[in-house]
Design a protein around this motif. Structure first.
Motif, mmCIF file in Angstrom:
data_model
loop_
_atom_site.group_PDB
_atom_site.id
_atom_site.type_symbol
_atom_site.label_atom_id
_atom_site.label_comp_id
_atom_site.label_asym_id
_atom_site.label_seq_id
_atom_site.Cartn_x
_atom_site.Cartn_y
_atom_site.Cartn_z
ATOM 1 N N ASP A 42 0.826 -1.204 0.000
ATOM 2 C CA ASP A 42 0.000 0.000 0.000
ATOM 3 C C ASP A 42 0.863 1.257 0.000
ATOM 4 O OD1 ASP A 42 -2.141 -1.679 0.071
ATOM 5 O OD2 ASP A 42 -2.614 -1.344 2.186
ATOM 6 N N PHE A 43 1.951 1.222 0.767
ATOM 7 C CA PHE A 43 2.841 2.373 0.856
ATOM 8 C C PHE A 43 3.484 2.672 -0.494
ATOM 9 C CE2 PHE A 43 6.898 4.464 1.750
ATOM 10 C CZ PHE A 43 6.486 5.501 2.556
ATOM 11 N N ILE A 44 3.722 1.649 -1.278
ATOM 12 C CA ILE A 44 4.306 1.828 -2.602
ATOM 13 C C ILE A 44 3.245 2.312 -3.592
ATOM 14 C CG2 ILE A 44 5.331 0.581 -4.547
ATOM 15 C CD1 ILE A 44 6.691 -1.220 -2.382
ATOM 16 N N LEU A 45 2.037 1.780 -3.488
ATOM 17 C CA LEU A 45 0.991 2.097 -4.463
ATOM 18 C C LEU A 45 0.335 3.461 -4.235
ATOM 19 C CD1 LEU A 45 -0.825 -1.335 -4.795
ATOM 20 C CD2 LEU A 45 0.819 -0.316 -6.357
ATOM 21 N N LEU A 46 0.136 3.844 -3.002
ATOM 22 C CA LEU A 46 -0.608 5.070 -2.715
ATOM 23 C C LEU A 46 0.014 6.336 -3.319
ATOM 24 C CD1 LEU A 46 -1.952 4.398 0.886
ATOM 25 C CD2 LEU A 46 -3.269 4.606 -1.216
ATOM 26 N N PRO A 47 1.342 6.528 -3.275
ATOM 27 C CA PRO A 47 1.889 7.724 -3.940
ATOM 28 C C PRO A 47 1.639 7.738 -5.453
ATOM 29 C CG PRO A 47 3.479 6.861 -2.387
ATOM 30 C CD PRO A 47 2.361 5.860 -2.474
ATOM 31 N N ARG A 61 -8.941 11.211 0.543
ATOM 32 C CA ARG A 61 -8.969 9.872 1.147
ATOM 33 C C ARG A 61 -7.631 9.157 0.955
ATOM 34 N NH1 ARG A 61 -11.045 6.455 4.863
ATOM 35 N NH2 ARG A 61 -11.161 4.399 3.981
ATOM 36 N N ILE A 62 -7.040 9.284 -0.226
ATOM 37 C CA ILE A 62 -5.738 8.655 -0.493
ATOM 38 C C ILE A 62 -4.671 9.257 0.411
ATOM 39 C CG2 ILE A 62 -3.895 8.440 -2.215
ATOM 40 C CD1 ILE A 62 -6.108 8.190 -4.343
ATOM 41 N N VAL A 63 -4.655 10.589 0.520
ATOM 42 C CA VAL A 63 -3.662 11.269 1.365
ATOM 43 C C VAL A 63 -3.848 10.868 2.830
ATOM 44 C CG1 VAL A 63 -2.928 13.543 2.213
ATOM 45 C CG2 VAL A 63 -3.307 13.173 -0.229
ATOM 46 N N LYS A 64 -5.077 10.768 3.274
ATOM 47 C CA LYS A 64 -5.361 10.355 4.652
ATOM 48 C C LYS A 64 -4.861 8.926 4.899
ATOM 49 C CE LYS A 64 -9.204 9.502 7.777
ATOM 50 N NZ LYS A 64 -10.662 9.405 7.889
ATOM 51 N N ASP A 65 -5.134 8.027 3.958
ATOM 52 C CA ASP A 65 -4.664 6.645 4.105
ATOM 53 C C ASP A 65 -3.139 6.570 4.110
ATOM 54 O OD1 ASP A 65 -7.260 5.799 4.223
ATOM 55 O OD2 ASP A 65 -7.312 4.963 2.191
ATOM 56 N N LEU A 66 -2.500 7.354 3.263
ATOM 57 C CA LEU A 66 -1.037 7.365 3.192
ATOM 58 C C LEU A 66 -0.438 7.895 4.489
ATOM 59 C CD1 LEU A 66 1.400 6.773 1.417
ATOM 60 C CD2 LEU A 66 1.197 9.065 0.480
ATOM 61 N N TYR A 67 -1.042 8.918 5.043
ATOM 62 C CA TYR A 67 -0.573 9.472 6.318
ATOM 63 C C TYR A 67 -0.684 8.439 7.440
ATOM 64 C CZ TYR A 67 -0.350 12.423 10.471
ATOM 65 O OH TYR A 67 -0.021 12.951 11.693
ATOM 66 N N GLY A 68 -1.832 7.779 7.522
ATOM 67 C CA GLY A 68 -2.011 6.745 8.551
ATOM 68 C C GLY A 68 -1.054 5.586 8.362
ATOM 69 N N LEU A 69 -0.803 5.231 7.122
ATOM 70 C CA LEU A 69 0.119 4.136 6.825
ATOM 71 C C LEU A 69 1.545 4.498 7.222
ATOM 72 C CD1 LEU A 69 0.113 1.331 5.615
ATOM 73 C CD2 LEU A 69 0.438 2.361 3.378
ATOM 74 N N ARG A 70 1.952 5.735 6.956
ATOM 75 C CA ARG A 70 3.300 6.177 7.352
ATOM 76 C C ARG A 70 3.469 6.117 8.861
ATOM 77 N NH1 ARG A 70 3.494 11.020 3.186
ATOM 78 N NH2 ARG A 70 4.597 9.970 1.508
ATOM 79 N N ARG A 71 2.446 6.554 9.590
ATOM 80 C CA ARG A 71 2.515 6.505 11.060
ATOM 81 C C ARG A 71 2.626 5.069 11.555
ATOM 82 N NH1 ARG A 71 -2.007 10.000 13.825
ATOM 83 N NH2 ARG A 71 -1.201 8.810 15.564
ATOM 84 N N GLU A 72 1.841 4.176 10.977
ATOM 85 C CA GLU A 72 1.850 2.774 11.397
ATOM 86 C C GLU A 72 3.197 2.115 11.099
ATOM 87 O OE1 GLU A 72 0.490 -0.650 13.156
ATOM 88 O OE2 GLU A 72 -0.494 1.314 13.119
ATOM 89 N N LEU A 73 3.759 2.391 9.936
ATOM 90 C CA LEU A 73 5.069 1.827 9.596
ATOM 91 C C LEU A 73 6.150 2.361 10.528
ATOM 92 C CD1 LEU A 73 4.943 1.891 5.699
ATOM 93 C CD2 LEU A 73 4.959 -0.129 7.161
ATOM 94 N N LYS A 74 6.050 3.625 10.875
ATOM 95 C CA LYS A 74 7.029 4.210 11.791
ATOM 96 C C LYS A 74 6.918 3.575 13.178
ATOM 97 C CE LYS A 74 8.935 8.625 13.156
ATOM 98 N NZ LYS A 74 8.859 10.070 12.985
ATOM 99 N N GLN A 75 5.695 3.328 13.633
ATOM 100 C CA GLN A 75 5.505 2.688 14.937
ATOM 101 C C GLN A 75 6.054 1.271 14.945
ATOM 102 O OE1 GLN A 75 1.336 2.917 15.730
ATOM 103 N NE2 GLN A 75 1.448 4.970 16.612
ATOM 104 N N ARG A 76 5.952 0.584 13.816
ATOM 105 C CA ARG A 76 6.446 -0.795 13.726
ATOM 106 C C ARG A 76 7.927 -0.855 13.367
ATOM 107 N NH1 ARG A 76 2.009 -4.874 11.881
ATOM 108 N NH2 ARG A 76 0.136 -3.821 12.535
#
Length: 173
Positions: A60-65, A99-114
């Motif tokens: 998802d992180f690769i596709l969303l941008p 919606r795409i930008v919101k999903d990308l932001y949430g995904l970045r936060r989750e990847l950083k936490q992990r």
């Protein structure tokens, strides 16, 4: 009981003292205690390996941008066009982009936490590879361009259907 118990030949082999001590401790504590320590020793290494859920997050992180760029280009094309429903298309495109930008932001936060970092992009033949670090473990994640295209079209269809559902829900009220 292992094959080495009672066999003195293993003592003559080149073993580090730490290995001999660990072997002796393992068998002195009993099978149950030794099994627990073996699982505890393996657990940190297993935690470093990326899970299926995290692989989906990488995808998802690769596709969303890419999707973001596509929608932005589409919005720019609609802005420069002479379509009668231009304003409606712009609003729909902007809602999907949000919606795409919101999903990308949430995904970045989750990847950083992990503790997962995605680095550069490499192209080899028809495959796009991304290097990533997952809690100290380094590997490459690759997708073919065809897979990327199909995933992007599926995702955009999902965002569009979500928008259509919101419009229908608003019309019902």
């Amino acid at each position: 009981m292992s094959r080495l118990d009672g066999n003195e030949r293993w003592k003559s082999k080149m073993l580090l003292t730490e290995h001999v001590e660990r072997y002796d401790e393992h068998h002195a504590d009993g099978d149950a205690q030794g099994a627990v320590s073996a699982v505890q020793e393996r657990a940190p290494r297993e935690r470093n390996i990326i899970t299926t859920e995290e692989r989906a997050m990488l995808r998802d992180f690769i596709l969303l941008p890419h999707m973001e760029k596509m929608v932005e280009k589409s919005i720019a094309d609609v802005e420069n066009g002479t379509n009668i429903l231009r304003r409606a298309h712009l609003m729909a495109g902007q809602k999907i982009l949000d919606r795409i930008v919101k999903d990308l932001y949430g995904l970045r936060r989750e990847l950083k936490q992990r503790n997962i970092r995605i680095l550069n992009e490499e192209h080899a033949d028809l495959v796009v590879y991304h290097r990533y670090f997952c809690r100290g473990y380094e590997d490459r994640f690759g997708m073919t361009r065809d897979v990327m295209r199909s995933e992007i079209s599926v995702r955009l269809a999902r965002y569009t259907s979500e928008l259509a559902a919101l419009l229908k829900e608003g019309a019902m009220k």
